[in-house]
Design a protein around this motif. Structure first.
Motif, PDB file in Angstrom:
ATOM      1  N   PRO A  28       0.890  -1.111  -0.166  1.00 35.87           N
ATOM      2  CA  PRO A  28      -0.101  -0.207   0.067  1.00 35.87           C
ATOM      3  C   PRO A  28       0.741   1.488   0.195  1.00 35.87           C
ATOM      4  O   PRO A  28       1.658   0.892   0.421  1.00 35.87           O
ATOM      5  CB  PRO A  28      -0.497  -0.188   1.267  1.00 35.87           C
ATOM      6  CG  PRO A  28       0.018  -1.264   2.417  1.00 35.87           C
ATOM      7  CD  PRO A  28       0.575  -1.779   1.361  1.00 35.87           C
ATOM      8  N   GLU A  29       0.206   2.364  -0.195  1.00 33.51           N
ATOM      9  CA  GLU A  29       0.788   4.132  -0.488  1.00 33.51           C
ATOM     10  C   GLU A  29       1.334   4.233   1.247  1.00 33.51           C
ATOM     11  O   GLU A  29       2.732   4.118   0.998  1.00 33.51           O
ATOM     12  CB  GLU A  29       0.258   5.045  -0.698  1.00 33.51           C
ATOM     13  CG  GLU A  29       0.788   6.173  -1.142  1.00 33.51           C
ATOM     14  CD  GLU A  29      -0.202   6.688  -1.733  1.00 33.51           C
ATOM     15  OE1 GLU A  29       0.265   8.398  -1.536  1.00 33.51           O
ATOM     16  OE2 GLU A  29      -0.626   6.607  -2.783  1.00 33.51           O
ATOM     17  N   LYS A  30       0.720   3.570   1.648  1.00 32.65           N
ATOM     18  CA  LYS A  30       1.725   3.843   3.673  1.00 32.65           C
ATOM     19  C   LYS A  30       1.297   2.784   4.445  1.00 32.65           C
ATOM     20  O   LYS A  30       0.031   1.700   4.148  1.00 32.65           O
ATOM     21  CB  LYS A  30       0.377   5.350   4.480  1.00 32.65           C
ATOM     22  CG  LYS A  30       0.051   6.355   3.244  1.00 32.65           C
ATOM     23  CD  LYS A  30       0.948   7.168   3.701  1.00 32.65           C
ATOM     24  CE  LYS A  30       1.078   8.653   2.899  1.00 32.65           C
ATOM     25  NZ  LYS A  30       1.672   9.225   3.060  1.00 32.65           N
ATOM     26  N   PHE A  31       2.414   2.233   4.859  1.00 28.24           N
ATOM     27  CA  PHE A  31       2.616   1.600   5.396  1.00 28.24           C
ATOM     28  C   PHE A  31       2.884   0.931   7.099  1.00 28.24           C
ATOM     29  O   PHE A  31       3.932   1.788   7.215  1.00 28.24           O
ATOM     30  CB  PHE A  31       4.579   0.436   5.437  1.00 28.24           C
ATOM     31  CG  PHE A  31       4.950  -0.741   5.688  1.00 28.24           C
ATOM     32  CD1 PHE A  31       3.540  -1.263   6.063  1.00 28.24           C
ATOM     33  CD2 PHE A  31       5.952  -0.480   5.496  1.00 28.24           C
ATOM     34  CE1 PHE A  31       4.226  -2.426   6.648  1.00 28.24           C
ATOM     35  CE2 PHE A  31       5.985  -2.560   6.078  1.00 28.24           C
ATOM     36  CZ  PHE A  31       5.262  -3.191   7.117  1.00 28.24           C
ATOM     37  N   GLU A  32       1.477   1.511   7.416  1.00 33.12           N
ATOM     38  CA  GLU A  32       1.125   1.288   9.028  1.00 33.12           C
ATOM     39  C   GLU A  32       1.879   0.264   9.759  1.00 33.12           C
ATOM     40  O   GLU A  32       1.534  -0.939  10.062  1.00 33.12           O
ATOM     41  CB  GLU A  32      -0.156   1.768   9.088  1.00 33.12           C
ATOM     42  CG  GLU A  32      -0.195   3.157   8.529  1.00 33.12           C
ATOM     43  CD  GLU A  32      -1.796   3.729   8.292  1.00 33.12           C
ATOM     44  OE1 GLU A  32      -3.022   2.781   9.437  1.00 33.12           O
ATOM     45  OE2 GLU A  32      -2.066   4.393   8.484  1.00 33.12           O
ATOM     46  N   ILE A  33       2.380   0.756  10.898  1.00 25.69           N
ATOM     47  CA  ILE A  33       3.320  -0.462  11.200  1.00 25.69           C
ATOM     48  C   ILE A  33       2.787   0.161  13.222  1.00 25.69           C
ATOM     49  O   ILE A  33       3.510   1.091  13.236  1.00 25.69           O
ATOM     50  CB  ILE A  33       4.735  -0.463  11.601  1.00 25.69           C
ATOM     51  CG1 ILE A  33       5.599  -0.610   9.956  1.00 25.69           C
ATOM     52  CG2 ILE A  33       5.336  -1.189  12.661  1.00 25.69           C
ATOM     53  CD1 ILE A  33       6.017   0.639   9.377  1.00 25.69           C
ATOM     54  N   PRO A  34       1.865  -0.396  13.935  1.00 26.78           N
ATOM     55  CA  PRO A  34       1.452  -0.684  14.799  1.00 26.78           C
ATOM     56  C   PRO A  34       2.870  -0.515  16.084  1.00 26.78           C
ATOM     57  O   PRO A  34       3.473  -1.182  16.307  1.00 26.78           O
ATOM     58  CB  PRO A  34       0.554  -0.942  15.504  1.00 26.78           C
ATOM     59  CG  PRO A  34       0.311  -2.074  13.996  1.00 26.78           C
ATOM     60  CD  PRO A  34       1.547  -1.710  12.735  1.00 26.78           C
ATOM     61  N   LEU A  35       3.129   0.627  16.661  1.00 24.81           N
ATOM     62  CA  LEU A  35       4.031   0.001  18.073  1.00 24.81           C
ATOM     63  C   LEU A  35       2.880  -0.615  19.475  1.00 24.81           C
ATOM     64  O   LEU A  35       2.738   0.840  19.938  1.00 24.81           O
ATOM     65  CB  LEU A  35       5.153   1.483  17.915  1.00 24.81           C
ATOM     66  CG  LEU A  35       5.831   1.887  17.017  1.00 24.81           C
ATOM     67  CD1 LEU A  35       5.505   3.533  16.926  1.00 24.81           C
ATOM     68  CD2 LEU A  35       6.705   1.328  16.186  1.00 24.81           C
ATOM     69  N   VAL A  36       3.975  -1.559  19.332  1.00 25.72           N
ATOM     70  CA  VAL A  36       2.990  -2.082  20.570  1.00 25.72           C
ATOM     71  C   VAL A  36       4.782  -1.985  22.013  1.00 25.72           C
ATOM     72  O   VAL A  36       5.158  -2.210  21.722  1.00 25.72           O
ATOM     73  CB  VAL A  36       2.060  -3.748  20.661  1.00 25.72           C
ATOM     74  CG1 VAL A  36       1.711  -3.298  19.471  1.00 25.72           C
ATOM     75  CG2 VAL A  36       3.681  -4.234  19.819  1.00 25.72           C
ATOM     76  N   PRO A  37       3.482  -2.683  22.926  1.00 27.40           N
ATOM     77  CA  PRO A  37       5.236  -2.411  24.277  1.00 27.40           C
ATOM     78  C   PRO A  37       5.820  -3.784  24.222  1.00 27.40           C
ATOM     79  O   PRO A  37       4.998  -4.470  23.588  1.00 27.40           O
ATOM     80  CB  PRO A  37       3.886  -2.784  25.362  1.00 27.40           C
ATOM     81  CG  PRO A  37       2.452  -2.013  24.712  1.00 27.40           C
ATOM     82  CD  PRO A  37       2.105  -1.881  23.663  1.00 27.40           C
ATOM     83  N   SER A  38       6.816  -3.732  24.372  1.00 28.24           N
ATOM     84  CA  SER A  38       8.067  -4.869  24.094  1.00 28.24           C
ATOM     85  C   SER A  38       7.701  -5.779  25.572  1.00 28.24           C
ATOM     86  O   SER A  38       7.058  -4.959  26.389  1.00 28.24           O
ATOM     87  CB  SER A  38       9.532  -4.525  24.030  1.00 28.24           C
ATOM     88  OG  SER A  38       9.666  -3.893  24.805  1.00 28.24           O
ATOM     89  N   LYS A  39       8.305  -6.880  25.547  1.00 28.60           N
ATOM     90  CA  LYS A  39       7.693  -7.791  26.620  1.00 28.60           C
ATOM     91  C   LYS A  39       8.881  -7.012  27.309  1.00 28.60           C
ATOM     92  O   LYS A  39       9.753  -6.684  28.017  1.00 28.60           O
ATOM     93  CB  LYS A  39       9.117  -9.218  26.029  1.00 28.60           C
ATOM     94  CG  LYS A  39       8.658 -10.326  26.830  1.00 28.60           C
ATOM     95  CD  LYS A  39       9.245 -11.666  27.004  1.00 28.60           C
ATOM     96  CE  LYS A  39       8.795 -12.665  27.274  1.00 28.60           C
ATOM     97  NZ  LYS A  39      10.092 -13.917  26.814  1.00 28.60           N
ATOM     98  N   GLY A  40       8.183  -6.992  28.567  1.00 28.09           N
ATOM     99  CA  GLY A  40       8.493  -6.653  29.907  1.00 28.09           C
ATOM    100  C   GLY A  40       8.163  -5.129  29.412  1.00 28.09           C
ATOM    101  O   GLY A  40       8.270  -4.628  31.613  1.00 28.09           O
TER     102      GLY A  40
END
Length: 158
Positions: A28-40
């Protein structure tokens, strides 16, 4: 025999062209990446990174819920191979507003994100941005005590 072989090769090529070459998967023209809490990580931060795949050079990161007193940096990372590339201008520090929000608009080398697996947001210890987020060992090894930042948010690129 030559005619038969030639006809078989032609038929095979036509079969590959007709049946084997379906439509290519387009990003897609815009690649959206959710930023989620990392382990810990137990904080309440969350966010989104958006890459403009049409240009391959534009990225934006929005985050909320950060501690305004913390020093945060953003990198593209491959954890296992210990590869990383900063996002934005060196020293890759995210400017956090008093309400704990970040809105970064940056450029990157064209399509560099394709070489990495994740986007990582790091909390740096102290008041200095660490340019080595994955803790790659120094040439002197154990003689130098290195501090590493803590990965707090991550987003999968693939």
């Amino acid at each position: 025999m030559k005619k038969t072989f030639f006809l078989m090769v032609c038929a095979s090529l036509i079969g590959v062209l007709v049946f084997g070459c379906g439509p290519q998967k387009q990003l897609p023209e815009k690649f959206e990446i959710p930023l989620v809490p990392s382990k810990g990580y137990t904080g309440g931060a969350k966010g989104m990174a958006v890459i403009n795949t049409k240009t391959g050079t534009d990225v934006s990161i929005t985050i909320s819920g950060l501690d305004p007193k913390g020093l945060y940096t953003a990198f593209f990372i491959n954890v296992k191979s210990k590869m990383f590339e900063g996002i934005g201008e060196k020293p890759y520090v995210l400017n956090v507003s008093p309400s704990g929000e970040v809105n970064l608009q940056a450029t990157m080398p064209k399509d560099i994100y394709r070489q990495f697996i994740r986007v990582g947001i790091f909390l740096n210890p102290g008041d200095k941005a660490i340019q080595n987020p994955l803790g790659v060992k120094a040439a002197l090894g154990e003689l130098i005590k290195t501090e590493t930042p803590t990965l707090i948010l991550e987003g999968k690129l693939r």
